[in-house]
Design a protein around this motif. Structure first.
Motif, PDB file in Angstrom:
ATOM      1  N   ALA A 689      35.295  33.556  52.638  1.00  0.00           N
ATOM      2  CA  ALA A 689      36.667  33.248  52.214  1.00  0.00           C
ATOM      3  C   ALA A 689      37.127  31.940  52.838  1.00  0.00           C
ATOM      4  CB  ALA A 689      37.602  34.394  52.589  1.00  0.00           C
ATOM      5  N   GLU A 690      36.845  31.751  54.120  1.00  0.00           N
ATOM      6  CA  GLU A 690      37.240  30.528  54.806  1.00  0.00           C
ATOM      7  C   GLU A 690      36.528  29.315  54.195  1.00  0.00           C
ATOM      8  OE1 GLU A 690      36.322  31.249  58.842  1.00  0.00           O
ATOM      9  OE2 GLU A 690      38.022  32.601  59.193  1.00  0.00           O
ATOM     10  N   GLU A 691      35.242  29.520  53.887  1.00  0.00           N
ATOM     11  CA  GLU A 691      34.498  28.417  53.282  1.00  0.00           C
ATOM     12  C   GLU A 691      35.047  28.084  51.895  1.00  0.00           C
ATOM     13  OE1 GLU A 691      30.506  29.754  53.289  1.00  0.00           O
ATOM     14  OE2 GLU A 691      30.202  29.461  55.452  1.00  0.00           O
ATOM     15  N   GLY A 692      35.433  29.143  51.137  1.00  0.00           N
ATOM     16  CA  GLY A 692      36.009  28.912  49.803  1.00  0.00           C
ATOM     17  C   GLY A 692      37.324  28.168  49.896  1.00  0.00           C
ATOM     18  N   GLN A 693      38.145  28.590  50.864  1.00  0.00           N
ATOM     19  CA  GLN A 693      39.442  27.922  51.045  1.00  0.00           C
ATOM     20  C   GLN A 693      39.230  26.470  51.472  1.00  0.00           C
ATOM     21  OE1 GLN A 693      42.023  29.951  53.750  1.00  0.00           O
ATOM     22  NE2 GLN A 693      43.706  28.477  53.483  1.00  0.00           N
ATOM     23  N   ALA A 694      38.273  26.253  52.327  1.00  0.00           N
ATOM     24  CA  ALA A 694      37.997  24.888  52.791  1.00  0.00           C
ATOM     25  C   ALA A 694      37.518  24.018  51.635  1.00  0.00           C
ATOM     26  CB  ALA A 694      36.947  24.924  53.901  1.00  0.00           C
ATOM     27  N   ASP A 695      36.666  24.607  50.771  1.00  0.00           N
ATOM     28  CA  ASP A 695      36.181  23.850  49.608  1.00  0.00           C
ATOM     29  C   ASP A 695      37.337  23.505  48.661  1.00  0.00           C
ATOM     30  OD1 ASP A 695      33.625  23.970  50.562  1.00  0.00           O
ATOM     31  OD2 ASP A 695      33.017  25.705  49.342  1.00  0.00           O
ATOM     32  N   GLN A 696      38.272  24.476  48.501  1.00  0.00           N
ATOM     33  CA  GLN A 696      39.416  24.259  47.609  1.00  0.00           C
ATOM     34  C   GLN A 696      40.296  23.140  48.148  1.00  0.00           C
ATOM     35  OE1 GLN A 696      41.762  27.750  46.935  1.00  0.00           O
ATOM     36  NE2 GLN A 696      43.192  26.706  45.549  1.00  0.00           N
ATOM     37  N   GLU A 697      40.548  23.173  49.465  1.00  0.00           N
ATOM     38  CA  GLU A 697      41.384  22.133  50.073  1.00  0.00           C
ATOM     39  C   GLU A 697      40.709  20.768  49.963  1.00  0.00           C
ATOM     40  OE1 GLU A 697      42.039  23.422  54.036  1.00  0.00           O
ATOM     41  OE2 GLU A 697      43.507  24.970  53.484  1.00  0.00           O
ATOM     42  N   GLU A 698      39.397  20.774  50.138  1.00  0.00           N
ATOM     43  CA  GLU A 698      38.665  19.517  50.050  1.00  0.00           C
ATOM     44  C   GLU A 698      38.737  18.955  48.626  1.00  0.00           C
ATOM     45  OE1 GLU A 698      34.168  17.731  50.848  1.00  0.00           O
ATOM     46  OE2 GLU A 698      34.644  19.817  51.388  1.00  0.00           O
ATOM     47  N   GLY A 699      38.675  19.872  47.639  1.00  0.00           N
ATOM     48  CA  GLY A 699      38.768  19.431  46.240  1.00  0.00           C
ATOM     49  C   GLY A 699      40.139  18.871  45.917  1.00  0.00           C
TER      50      GLY A 699
END
Length: 704
Positions: A689-699
C-alpha cells in the motif's frame, strides 16, 4: 531415614521381612540355585576357566549385586555372552585354564567392576544409549550363534584349535566329524532332549538339574571316563612314540613363542621409535615361526587322530603298555577298548578311551585377595573390560526393565550400574570372573515368587553349601552336558525377527543390525571388535541423518492447514517463502541448512520474506548461530527479510545471549507460526500500500 542412607544402602528400601516374604524368597532363591549350579560351571567352561570358578563367581557377586542394585528380582552371576567375551579377551594372552589365564580373568573382573562403578557414581547410565537397540540385536544374534557353535566340539567329542579364527576352526572341526565320539554325542543330545521335554510337559521340574543328575549317574555307572596319564616310554612302537615326542616338542615351542611375542609386545608399548622398529621386526619373525609351528602341530594331530592304542597289562610290576592297535591287528589280536591320545605335555601323554567329564572340583571357599594388576595387564585388558562393562550392563538393565514391567518397580539405571560394578569387584576379590544379569535365572526368580533381593542371598547360601560339601558329586558329570546347557541357554537369544523389525522401522537401524551381525561373525572369536564396529556404524548413521535433516517447503492447503508443497503438488507463495527445518541446528548440519535456505531464495527471487518454521529446532550451537547471521546479511542484500517462526524458549534464550535477535530484528522472531504468517502478510500488505501510494504521488508530481 534420610535419602543419603537409601543411596548408600539401597537394600534398606526392601520390604520388611515377614514370614510370607521369607518363604517366597527362600523358594525363589533355591529354584535359582538349582539352575545356577550347573549353569555356572558350564559358563566357566565357555570362558576357558575351570568349572569351580563359575561357582566362585556365583557366591559373593550374587549377594553384592542384589544388595546394591535397584532391581529386586535381577539374578546376577555368570552369563553366556560375558563368558564368551572373557574368553575372547584372554585366549590371545594365555592358555585357557592355566594359572596365568585365571589371574587375568580375575583382573578383568576387577577392571569391569571399576568401569561400571565409576559410571554409576558419575551418573553415566545414559552412556549405554550409544549401544543402540539394533546394534544389541545384531550382536546378540551373532554372539548366540558363536556360543552355540563353539560347543559343537564338546557335543561331538572332537578336539578343536581355539587359538585361531573361529570360523576356520569350526570348518576344520566339521572336517573331522567322522571322528566324533558317539557316547559323548549321546550324552549331549540326551541332555537337550531332557531339558526340552521337561520344559514342554513338566515345566515345574528344572530341566537343567534333572539332566545333570541323570547324566552324572549314568556316567558313573557306565564308567564313561576312562583316562590314563602315561610316560612316553610306555608307548610303542618306537615310530609312534617318536611322533608323540615331536608333537610335545612343537607344542612346547608354540607356547614359548606365544610367551615371547607377548613379552616383546609389552616392551613395544614403552619403546622409543628406534627400539620399536627392532622390536616389530623381532615380533614379525616370532609370528612367522609361530605360524609354521602351528601348521606342523596340526599335521601331527591329523596323523595321530587315526591311531588307536590297546592297553596291555605290565609284567613283573612294570607299568601298563600302550601299543598302537594297528600293530596288534596285523598279528590278529583284537583288544578293547581302544585308547586315543588327547593331550601331550612333554613326555607325559594323556590317553583316553571314554569321554570327558568335569573331574575333581576343589571343595571349600575361594580365597579373598586383591588381583595382580600390573601396567601391562591394565593396558592389555582395558578395552575388553570397557566393552564387557557396557555389554554386561546393557544386558542387565534390559532384563531389569522387563522385570519391572511385570512388577511395577521403579528402576534406577545408575544404581544398577553401581550394583553390577560392586558385583564384579566382589567377583574379582573372591577369585571369580566377570558377571552380569541373567535373563533365564531372573525369569526363574520372578516366576518362583521372589519379593526382595533376599532371594539372591538365599541363592548364594545354596552355592556356599555346594562348595563346602557337594563338589565331589559333580566329578562324573560329562562336559557334553555342560555344552548342552549352554546351547539351550543361548537358543532363546536368537531372534532374527528383531533384525527384520529394525529394518522395517528404519533402513539405517536395519543396516546397523545386519552389519553388526555379519561383523561379529566375521571377527569371531573377537566379539568385542564386532560390537565396536556396530556402535561406530550406528553413531555414524545417526550423524549422517542429522547432517541432512528433512527440509520442506510449505504452503496453504485448501482446508487452511500448512502442507508440503511438493508432496501435494501445491503452488507456493512467491512473495513469502515458507520453509520448515526438522532438526536441531548445529555444526554438522549448519551448512546444509544454509544451502536449503539459499536454494529456496533462488527459486523465488521476488520473495520479500523468508519464514523458517523452527518448531523442530530444539537447540542451536555457535556454528548454527553464525550461519543464521550470514543468511540474514545475504538475504538483506537482495531485499529479503529472514523470519523465524515457532521458535522454542531455549533457542530464543541462546539467540538473545548472542544478540542474534537484535541483529535479525526482534519483530522478525515469533513464538507462533500462524502468528508469524499473519503478521508478515499484514506487513507485506502495508508495504505494498505504501509503495502504491508513493508511486501515485510520484506520478502526480510528474504530471504537475
Amino acid at each position: 531415614m534420610n535419602s543419603i542412607h537409601y543411596q548408600l544402602f539401597p537394600f534398606l528400601r526392601w520390604q520388611k521381612p515377614s514370614r510370607e516374604i521369607l518363604k517366597s524368597d527362600l523358594a525363589a532363591g533355591t529354584a535359582v540355585a538349582l539352575v545356577l549350579v550347573p549353569q555356572s560351571m558350564a559358563y566357566a567352561q565357555l570362558a576357558g576357566m575351570p568349572p569351580v570358578y563359575g561357582l566362585y563367581a556365583s557366591l559373593l557377586p550374587v549377594i553384592v549385586a542384589a544388595l546394591w542394585g535397584s532391581s529386586n528380582q535381577l539374578a546376577t552371576g555368570p552369563v553366556a555372552v560375558v563368558s564368551l567375551l572373557t574368553a575372547t579377551a584372554l585366549i590371545p594372552l594365555a592358555a585357557p585354564g592355566s594359572g596365568e589365564y585365571v589371574a587375568l580373568a580375575v583382573a578383568l573382573a576387577f577392571l569391569v567392576g571399576v568401569v561400571q562403578l565409576s559410571m554409576g557414581v558419575l551418573r553415566m547410565g545414559a552412556l549405554v544409549s550409544f549401544i543402540s537397540h539394533p546394534v544389541i540385536v545384531g550382536f546378540t544374534n551373532a554372539a548366540a550363534l558363536v556360543i552355540g557353535l563353539s560347543q559343537l566340539n564338546k557335543l561331538l567329542g572332537i578336539p578343536v584349535d581355539t587359538g585361531g579364527h573361529f570360523l576356520m576352526g569350526l570348518w576344520d572341526m566339521l572336517g573331522d566329524v567322522a571322528y566324533l565320539h558317539w557316547p559323548t554325542l549321546a550324552f549331549g543330545v540326551g541332555a537337550i532332549l531332557i531339558m526340552v521335554g521337561l520344559k514342554r510337559f513338566i515345566p515345574r521340574v528344572p530341566g537343567v538339574l534333572a539332566a545333570v543328575i541323570l547324566a552324572t549317574a549314568i556316567s558313573w555307572l557306565m564308567g564313561f571316563e576312562r583316562k590314563a596319564d602315561v610316560h612316553l616310554d610306555q608307548v610303542s612302537p618306537p615310530a609312534v612314540a617318536e611322533q608323540l615326542l615331536k608333537w610335545g616338542d612343537f607344542k612346547e615351542e608354540k607356547a614359548d613363542l606365544e610367551l615371547q611375542i607377548r613379552e616383546q609386545q609389552a616392551l613395544l608399548e614403552a619403546a622409543d621409535s628406534t627400539e620399536a622398529a627392532a622390536l616389530r621386526y623381532k615380533i614379525e619373525l616370532l609370528s612367522l615361526r609361530q605360524e609354521h609351528v602351528s601348521r606342523v602341530l596340526k599335521l601331527y594331530r591329523e596323523e595321530m587322530r587315526d591311531v588307536r592304542f590297546a592297553r596291555l597289562p605290565g609284567e613283573d610290576g612294570q607299568p601298563d603298555a600302550f601299543v598302537a592297535a594297528q600293530a596288534l591287528d596285523e598279528r590278529g589280536e583284537e583288544v578293547h577298548p581302544k585308547w586315543r591320545v588327547t593331550q601331550v605335555d612333554g613326555v607325559q601323554i594323556r590317553m583316553d578311551a571314554g569321554g570327558r567329564v568335569i573331574g575333581s572340583i576343589p571343595a571349600g571357599l575361594p580365597s579373598i585377595s586383591m588381583p595382580d594388576l600390573t601396567p601391562a595387564t591394565l593396558t592389555a585388558l582395558f578395552t575388553a573390560a570397557f566393552v564387557i562393562a557396557l555389554v554386561g550392563f546393557t544386558e542387565a538393565i534390559a532384563i531389569s526393565r522387563a522385570l519391572a514391567a511385570r512388577t511395577g518397580q521403579r528402576l534406577n539405571p545408575n544404581q544398577e550400574l553401581i550394583g553390577q560394578g560392586l558385583g564384579n569387584l566382589s567377583a574379582s576379590v573372591s577369585q571369580g570372573y566377570p558377571v552380569s544379569g541373567s535373563f533365564s535365572r531372573s525369569a526363574v526368580n520372578l516366576n518362583a515368587g521372589a519379593r526382595t533381593g533376599l532371594s539372591s542371598v538365599f541363592t548364594a547360601v545354596f552355592i556356599l553349601l555346594v562348595l563346602l560339601f557337594f563338589t565331589p558329586l559333580f566329578y562324573h558329570l560329562p562336559e557334553a552336558v555342560l555344552a548342552a546347557i549352554i546351547v539351550m541357554a543361548v537358543v532363546g537369544l536368537i531372534n532374527f525377527k528383531a533384525i527384520q523389525h529394525a529394518w522395517l522401522a528404519s533402513r539405517h537401524d536395519g543396516i546397523a543390525a545386519i552389519v553388526t551381525f555379519v561383523a561379529t561373525l566375521a571377527v569371531a572369536p573377537n566379539l568385542d571388535v564386532g560390537i565396536l564396529i556396530g556402535v561406530a556404524l550406528a553413531v555414524g548413521l545417526f550423524l549422517y541423518r542429522t547432517m541432512r535433516p528433512r527440509v520442506s517447503e510449505l504452503t496453504r492447503y485448501e482446508d487452511g492447514t500448512l502442507r508440503e508443497a511438493r508432496r501435494y503438488g501445491l503452488r507456493a507463495d512467491e512473495e513469502i517463502g515458507l520453509l520448515r527445518f526438522d532438526r536441531s541446528l548445529y555444526f554438522a548440519n549448519a551448512g546444509y541448512f544454509e544451502d536449503a535456505v539459499l536454494e529456496q531464495a533462488a527459486r523465488y527471487p521476488h520473495a520479500r520474506y523468508m519464514i523458517v518454521v523452527t518448531q523442530g529446532v530444539n537447540e542451536i550451537d555457535a556454528s548454527g548461530e553464525e550461519v543464521i547471521r550470514s543468511l540474514v546479511q545475504r538475504l538483506r542484500a537482495r531485499g529479503t527479510t529472514l523470519v523465524f517462526a515457532g521458535i522454542k524458549p531455549q533457542v530464543l534464550m541462546v539467540m538473545k545471549r548472542t544478540h542474534l535477535v537484535d541483529f535479525m530484528g526482534e519483530d522478525n522472531v515469533f513464538h507462533s507460526t500462524e502468528g508469524a504468517i499473519a503478521t508478515i502478510r499484514d506487513r507485506l500488505a502495508k508495504q505494498k500500500a505504501e509503495e502504491g501510494q508513493a508511486d501515485q504521488e510520484e506520478g502526480e508530481n510528474e504530471r504537475a
